[in-house]
Design an enzyme around this catalytic site. Structure first.
Site, PDB file in Angstrom:
ATOM      1  N   TYR A 119       6.426  -9.785   2.932  1.00  0.00           N
ATOM      2  CA  TYR A 119       5.894  -8.745   2.051  1.00  0.00           C
ATOM      3  C   TYR A 119       6.808  -7.528   2.049  1.00  0.00           C
ATOM      4  CZ  TYR A 119       2.762  -5.286   0.086  1.00  0.00           C
ATOM      5  OH  TYR A 119       2.217  -4.313  -0.711  1.00  0.00           O
ATOM      6  N   TRP A 121       8.315  -3.975  -0.714  1.00  0.00           N
ATOM      7  CA  TRP A 121       8.692  -3.478  -2.040  1.00  0.00           C
ATOM      8  C   TRP A 121      10.159  -3.708  -2.353  1.00  0.00           C
ATOM      9  CZ3 TRP A 121       6.642   0.571  -5.604  1.00  0.00           C
ATOM     10  CH2 TRP A 121       5.243   0.512  -5.679  1.00  0.00           C
TER      11      TRP A 121
HETATM   12  P1  PGD Z   1       9.295  -0.303   2.337  1.00  0.00           P
HETATM   13  O1  PGD Z   1       9.627   0.884   3.155  1.00  0.00           O
HETATM   14  O2  PGD Z   1       9.306  -0.149   0.852  1.00  0.00           O
HETATM   15  O3  PGD Z   1       7.826  -0.700   2.825  1.00  0.00           O
HETATM   16  O4  PGD Z   1       5.514  -1.517   2.913  1.00  0.00           O
HETATM   17  P2  PGD Z   1       6.986  -2.034   2.579  1.00  0.00           P
HETATM   18  O5  PGD Z   1       7.371  -3.035   3.599  1.00  0.00           O
HETATM   19  O6  PGD Z   1       7.086  -2.426   1.154  1.00  0.00           O
HETATM   20  O7  PGD Z   1      10.199  -1.524   2.783  1.00  0.00           O
HETATM   21  C1  PGD Z   1      11.080  -2.198   1.938  1.00  0.00           C
HETATM   22  C2  PGD Z   1      12.318  -2.588   2.730  1.00  0.00           C
HETATM   23  O8  PGD Z   1      13.156  -3.383   1.888  1.00  0.00           O
HETATM   24  C3  PGD Z   1      13.166  -1.408   3.164  1.00  0.00           C
HETATM   25  O9  PGD Z   1      13.423  -1.492   4.543  1.00  0.00           O
HETATM   26  C4  PGD Z   1      14.462  -1.555   2.356  1.00  0.00           C
HETATM   27  O10 PGD Z   1      15.616  -1.088   3.012  1.00  0.00           O
HETATM   28  C5  PGD Z   1      14.529  -3.060   2.129  1.00  0.00           C
HETATM   29  N1  PGD Z   1      15.315  -3.447   0.947  1.00  0.00           N
HETATM   30  C6  PGD Z   1      15.487  -2.742  -0.192  1.00  0.00           C
HETATM   31  N2  PGD Z   1      16.253  -3.435  -1.053  1.00  0.00           N
HETATM   32  C7  PGD Z   1      16.575  -4.609  -0.455  1.00  0.00           C
HETATM   33  C8  PGD Z   1      17.343  -5.763  -0.869  1.00  0.00           C
HETATM   34  O11 PGD Z   1      17.852  -5.853  -1.964  1.00  0.00           O
HETATM   35  N3  PGD Z   1      17.452  -6.798   0.015  1.00  0.00           N
HETATM   36  C9  PGD Z   1      16.878  -6.744   1.244  1.00  0.00           C
HETATM   37  N4  PGD Z   1      17.023  -7.809   2.039  1.00  0.00           N
HETATM   38  N5  PGD Z   1      16.151  -5.666   1.657  1.00  0.00           N
HETATM   39  C10 PGD Z   1      15.998  -4.621   0.816  1.00  0.00           C
HETATM   40  C11 PGD Z   1       4.777  -0.737   2.045  1.00  0.00           C
HETATM   41  C12 PGD Z   1       3.277  -0.920   2.334  1.00  0.00           C
HETATM   42  O12 PGD Z   1       2.905  -0.113   3.453  1.00  0.00           O
HETATM   43  C13 PGD Z   1       2.441  -0.566   1.168  1.00  0.00           C
HETATM   44  S1  PGD Z   1       2.893  -1.184  -0.371  1.00  0.00           S
HETATM   45  C14 PGD Z   1       1.290   0.133   1.289  1.00  0.00           C
HETATM   46  S2  PGD Z   1       0.442   0.673  -0.088  1.00  0.00           S
HETATM   47  C15 PGD Z   1       0.664   0.404   2.588  1.00  0.00           C
HETATM   48  N6  PGD Z   1       0.227   1.727   2.732  1.00  0.00           N
HETATM   49  C16 PGD Z   1      -0.195   2.149   3.927  1.00  0.00           C
HETATM   50  C17 PGD Z   1      -1.139   3.219   4.101  1.00  0.00           C
HETATM   51  O13 PGD Z   1      -1.633   3.833   3.139  1.00  0.00           O
HETATM   52  N7  PGD Z   1      -1.483   3.547   5.362  1.00  0.00           N
HETATM   53  C18 PGD Z   1      -1.001   2.915   6.432  1.00  0.00           C
HETATM   54  N8  PGD Z   1      -1.376   3.300   7.660  1.00  0.00           N
HETATM   55  N9  PGD Z   1      -0.108   1.916   6.297  1.00  0.00           N
HETATM   56  C19 PGD Z   1       0.297   1.492   5.088  1.00  0.00           C
HETATM   57  N10 PGD Z   1       1.189   0.465   4.997  1.00  0.00           N
HETATM   58  C20 PGD Z   1       1.493  -0.183   3.728  1.00  0.00           C
END
Ligand code: PGD
Length: 764
Positions: A119, A121
Site C-alpha cells: 500500500y 501513494w
Molecule cells: P507516503 O508517505 O505517501 O505514505 O501512507 P503512504 O505509505 O502512502 O509513502 C509513499 C512512499 O512512496 C514514499 O516513501 C515515497 O518516497 C515512495 N515513492 C514515491 N515515488 C516512488 C516510486 O516511483 N517508486 C518507489 N518504489 N517508491 C516511490 C499514507 C497513509 O497513511 C494514508 S493514505 C492515510 S489517509 C493514513 N492517514 C493516517 C492518519 O490520519 N492518522 C494516522 N495515525 N495514520 C495514518 N496513516 C495513513
C-alpha cells in the site's frame, strides 16, 4: 516549451521544475533549485517547495543494499531488522540474489506466502506507478496475497455499500462544488473542510479549485458550521461558526440532531417513507424506548460538550434551509468509525434533501483536492496488472495482525477469514513505517518474516527495516503520463534529470528480474518504457472514442491535452426522482438506516443502525486518567504523508528540530510548557519528541500532531522514543470494527511533558 504548460505533475499539483545541471550542482549532478507552479493554477500548493533539493538529497539511496544479517545468516526472522548495517551490492549481483530468493519462495511455499499488498501513494504518473508495477510483476510469477481498501477511507468503503449501495462510487460522485455554490444555504462540516487536504489528490490536479468554489459560496452568503475540536480545520475566510465537539463524540452530536428532527416532527416523512428503510428500528433507539436512554440534546451535550440550545437550534436551522451535511474522512479513521458516517446519513435522510441540488449528504468534501469535482467518464491510462490467482486478501490496515498471527481467524464484513503465513514481503511506493499504527507492534511483526524487499528513492524507515533495498528513481528522472480522475488535463511528465547515482526505475528493476525468472515477455510484452507510454496513451485515446484527441506524438510535443470538462452532478439525483426506476444497490434498493445484513453479523462494535459506542481513545475512557489529552493524529499541512519531510517547506515548520505539536495555552501552562519547548509526547505504547506550539484554535484537552515525521527510534528505548515526532508510535493498532477492519489511527490518548533529559540529536 511555453511557461503555461507545466512539464510535470505531483500529487500536489502541476509544475515546471528549474533544474540546475552539470558542474555547479551538488556532486556535479543536477538538482531542483526552484519550482514554478502551473500558471493556470490559481491556488498552487506550497508543498511544491519540498521538491527543491530533493533529487540529490543525502537521504537518496545511491545503490542496491542488502542487510548484513540477511547476507550472513540467510533468510529468516531476525530481531536486528531495522537496526542492522547494510552492505552495498552491484545491480547484477543483487538481482541474481533476489531472483534466487523469489524462485525459492514461489517453488517451495507458493504465492500464498508472498505479501505484495504494498500500500502507498507513491508518485503521480500512470505508467511508473509503483504499486501497479509490483502487482503486475508478482502476477507474472503466480500471484501474491493482496490487501483491500485504503488507509484513507477503509471504514466507509465497507460500510457504504451496505447502506447506500456503493463505496468508492459514492465517494467519487459527490454533488459538485459548482452545484453547492449555486444552491447550498447551510453547510454543516463535521470535521471541517481542512485546506491542507484540498492541496492533494492521487495523481495530482492541474488546477486547485476548491478554494475558488468555497469563495463563491461565501460570497453568496452560505453559512458554514464546523463541528470539531480544531477551529483551524476550516478556512478562516469562511467565517464558520465553531461547534467545538470533543474528539470522538460526533456520533452523539449527530444522533441528537436526529432526535430533534424526529421528536419535533421536522423530518421529511414522505422522503423517509419512499426512500429509506429502517426508520422504525432507529426511532426507538433515538427516543430511548429501545434502551432507556433518549439520545436527546441533553444526553449528547454531556458527551460532546456542545450545549443543548446549540444542538437544538442547529437541527431546526438544517430543517428549514438547503443543507449539505458533510463528514471528513478522518472521522471514520477511528475505532467505531462507521458510526459518525452512518449517523450523518441518518440526519441527511431525515432532512429529506438527499438528491436535491446543494443538499443532502457528503463524505470527504475537504478531504482531497478532487472530491466534489465531477469525474471523467472514461477510465485513465492504466498499466494492466494481469491476473492474480491468489484469492487471499487482508483489509489493508491488518498487516501487523496478519504477520503476528498466521493461521488465526478474524472477522471482516460478515465473514470469517484466516490470516495467511507470509514468508516474503515485497513493497514499492509506500511507507508502512509511517502509515501504520503502533509502530513498535509493526516492527515486531516485520521481524518475523524471512525476507523483505523494498524499492525506494529515499532511506525511509521502511527501507531501513528491509533486507534487500533497491534504489528507485523519482518522477523527475523519468518520462510519464500524468492524469487524475477529476482533472481535465493529461500532462506529459518530462524527465528533467539523470537518475541519481545507481537508481533505476521500478519498471527496469522488474524487467531485469523477470528476465532472470523466465517471465520477461509476460512482464514487458516486449515494450520499452517509452513504448509503454505510447501504448497506454493510444489505448486510452481509443477508449474515449473522442476523434479530436491528438495522437501520442502530438500530445507529447504539445506537453498536455485538455479534455472536455465533465458536467457538474448531484449525488443520488436519479434515485431521488424515481427510487423504483433507479434503486440503490442496497438489499432494499433504498437508503438503509437499519441494515438487516449488518445486524445479522452480530458485531457488538457495529450494530444494525448508527449508535453511540464509547471508544477506548477519548476523554471519557478509563485510560484518560493516565493519558488525559486527546491527540488528533491527522494528515500534515507541510508535506504529503511522509513524502519529502526533509524538504525545505516541511523543515521550516519544525520546532526545536522536531514535528510541531499544537496545544491549547491552558494545557501548556498547567504543564509548565511554553511556546517552542521540546516536549515528550507519550503513552504506554511509546513516546516521541515534538516542539510545542501554543494555539487556542484547539479545544482545551486536545493536542494535534501530524502524521509523517520519519520514525527515528533511539536505539534500545523501551517503550520506544522517536526523536523526530512520528505520531504512529503512539496510536493503537486495532481495526475500526469487525465489520470494516479499517485504520483507526486518527485519535489517541497521550500525556505531554517538557523534555528535561539530555537532548538526543534531531534527525538529519
Ligand atoms: P507516503 O508517505 O505517501 O505514505 O501512507 P503512504 O505509505 O502512502 O509513502 C509513499 C512512499 O512512496 C514514499 O516513501 C515515497 O518516497 C515512495 N515513492 C514515491 N515515488 C516512488 C516510486 O516511483 N517508486 C518507489 N518504489 N517508491 C516511490 C499514507 C497513509 O497513511 C494514508 S493514505 C492515510 S489517509 C493514513 N492517514 C493516517 C492518519 O490520519 N492518522 C494516522 N495515525 N495514520 C495514518 N496513516 C495513513
Amino acid at each position: 516549451m511555453s511557461d503555461t504548460v507545466p512539464t510535470h505533475l505531483a500529487h500536489w499539483g502541476a509544475f515546471s521544475p528549474i533544474v540546475r545541471d552539470g558542474a555547479d550542482g551538488v556532486d556535479g549532478h543536477a538538482d531542483v533549485t526552484a519550482v514554478r507552479p502551473s500558471t493556470s493554477d490559481t491556488a498552487p500548493s506550497p508543498l511544491l517547495g519540498n521538491l527543491v533539493g530533493s533529487l540529490r538529497h543525502p537521504l537518496r539511496i545511491d545503490r542496491p543494499y542488502v542487510r548484513a544479517g540477511w547476507l550472513e545468516r540467510g533468510r529468516g526472522p531476525d530481531r536486528r531488522r531495522g537496526e542492522d548495517a547494510f552492505v552495498s551490492m552491484s545491480w547484477d549481483d543483487v538481482l541474481d540474489v533476489l531472483a534466487d530468493e523469489l524462485r525459492g519462495v514461489y517453488d517451495t511455499a507458493g504465492p500464498d506466502a508472498v505479501f505484495g499488498g504494498s500500500y502507498g501513494w507513491s508518485s503521480a504518473g500512470r505508467f511508473h506507478h509503483a504499486q501497479s508495477q509490483v502487482h503486475r510483476f508478482l502476477n507474472t510469477l503466480g500471484g501474491y496475497v493482496r490487501s483491500v481498501n485504503t488507509y484513507s477511507v477503509g471504514t466507509s468503503e465497507v460500510l457504504l455499500p451496505h447502506i447506500l449501495g456503493g463505496g468508492v462510487e459514492v465517494l467519487g460522485a459527490l454533488t459538485s462544488w459548482q452545484v453547492l455554490a449555486e444552491h447550498t444555504e447551510l453547510m454543516v462540516c463535521v470535521g471541517g473542510l481542512p485546506a491542507k487536504n484540498t492541496a492533494v489528490a492521487p495523481g495530482g490536479v492541474s488546477r486547485h479549485r476548491v478554494s475558488e468554489h468555497l469563495r463563491s459560496m461565501a460570497d453568496r452568503g452560505v453559512e458554514f458550521v464546523i463541528v470539531g475540536p480544531d477551529r483551524a480545520d476550516i478556512p478562516e475566510e469562511l467565517s464558520a461558526r465553531w461547534l467545538p465537539v470533543r474528539p470522538g463524540t460526533d456520533t452523539a452530536f449527530l444522533l441528537a440532531l436526529a432526535y430533534v428532527l424526529v421528536t419535533e416532527r421536522r423530518y421529511d416523512a414522505a422522503f423517509v417513507r419512499t426512500h429509506c428503510t429502517g426508520f422504525d428500528r432507529v426511532v426507538p433507539y433515538l427516543t430511548g424506548k429501545a434502551d432507556g436512554i433518549a439520545k436527546n440534546p441533553a444526553w449528547a451535550a454531556a458527551l460532546c460538550g456542545i450545549d443543548v440550545a446549540a444542538i437544538t437550534e442547529l437541527a431546526r436551522a438544517m430543517s428549514t434551509r438547503r443543507t449539505m451535511l458533510t463528514v471528513t474522512y478522518a472521522l471514520q479513521r477511528a475505532e467505531f468509525g462507521e458510526q459518525p458516517v452512518w449517523a450523518a446519513v441518518l440526519v441527511a435522510t431525515l432532512l429529506g434533501q438527499i438528491g436535491l441540488p446543494g443538499g443532502g449528504f457528503g463524505h470527504g468534501y475537504g478531504s482531497m483536492a478532487d472530491n466534489g469535482l465531477p469525474a471523467q467518464t472514461w477510465s485513465l491510462p492504466t498499466l494492466p496488472q494481469g491476473t492474480n490467482p491468489v484469492t487471499t486478501a487482508i483489509p489493508v490496515a491488518r498487516i501487523a495482525d496478519m504477520l503476528l498471527n498466521p493461521g488465526r481467524e478474524y472477522d471482516y464484513d460478515g465473514r470469517r477469514h484466516r490470516y495467511p503465513d507470509i514468508e516474503l514481503i515485497y513493497w514499492c511506493g509506500g511507507n508502512p513505517f509511517h502509515h501504520h499504527q503502533q509502530l513498535t507492534k509493526l516492527r515486531e511483526a516485520w521481524r518475523r518474516v524471512n525476507t523483505i524487499v523494498v524499492h525506494e528513492p529515499y532511506w525511509t524507515a521502511t527501507a531501513r527495516h528491509a533486507d534487500i533495498v533497491l534504489p528507485a528513481t523519482v518522477t523527475l528522472e523519468r518520462d510519464d503520463i500524468g492524469a487524475s480522475r477529476a482533472d481535465a488535463v493529461l500532462t506529459a511528465m518530462r524527465r528533467c534529470a539523470d537518475p541519481y547515482a545507481e537508481a533505476w526505475d521500478d519498471y527496469a528493476i522488474f524487467a531485469e528480474l523477470a528476465a532472470r525468472l523466465g517471465v520477461a515477455e509476460a512482464y514487458t510484452e516486449d515494450r520499452t518504457a517509452e513504448q509503454w507510454l505510447r501504448h497506454l496513451y493510444e489505448d486510452w485515446r481509443q477508449r474515449t472514442g473522442n476523434p479530436d484527441l491528438p495522437d501520442f506524438g502530438a500530445f507529447w510535443a504539445a506537453g498536455s491535452v485538455t479534455l472536455p470538462e465533465p458536467q457538474p452532478s448531484v449525488l443520488f439525483a436519479d434515485f431521488r426522482r424515481d427510487p423504483m426506476a433507479h434503486p440503490l444497490r442496497t438489499p432494499s434498493g433504498r437508503i438503509e438506516l437499519y441494515s438487516a445484513t449488518i445486524a445479522s453479523f452480530d458485531y457488538e462494535d457495529c450494530p444494525g443502525h448508527p449508535a453511540w459506542l464509547a471508544p477506548a481513545e477519548w476523554h471519557g475512557s478509563p485510560r484518560a486518567e493516565w493519558f488525559p489529552l486527546v491527540l488528533l493524529a491527522n494528515n500534515p499541512a507541510t508535506r504529503l504523508h511522509s513524502q519529502l519531510d526533509f524538504g525545505p517547506y516541511s523543515q521550516a515548520s519544525k520546532v526545536a528540530g522536531r514535528e510541531p505539536i499544537r496545544m491549547h495555552p491552558a494545557d501548556a501552562a498547567s504543564r509548565g510548557i511554553v511556546d517552542g519547548d521540546l516536549v515528550r509526547v507519550y503513552n504506554d505504547r511509546g513516546a516521541c519528541l515534538a516542539g510545542a506550539v501554543l494555539d487556542d484554535d484547539l479545544l482545551p484537552g486536545v493536542v494535534q500532531l501530524s502524521t509523517g515525521a520519519w520514525f527515528t527510534p533511539v536505539p534500545g528505548t523501551d517503550p520506544v522514543l522517536c526523536t523526530a515526532g512520528s505520531v504512529n508510535v503512539l496510536t493503537r493498532d486495532t481495526g475500526s470494527s469487525r465489520l470494516s477492519q479499517g485504520c483507526s489511527g486518527s485519535r489517541v490518548l497521550v500525556e505531554v511533558a517538557r523534555w528535561s533529559g539530555p537532548v538526543p540529536p534531531a534527525p538529519s
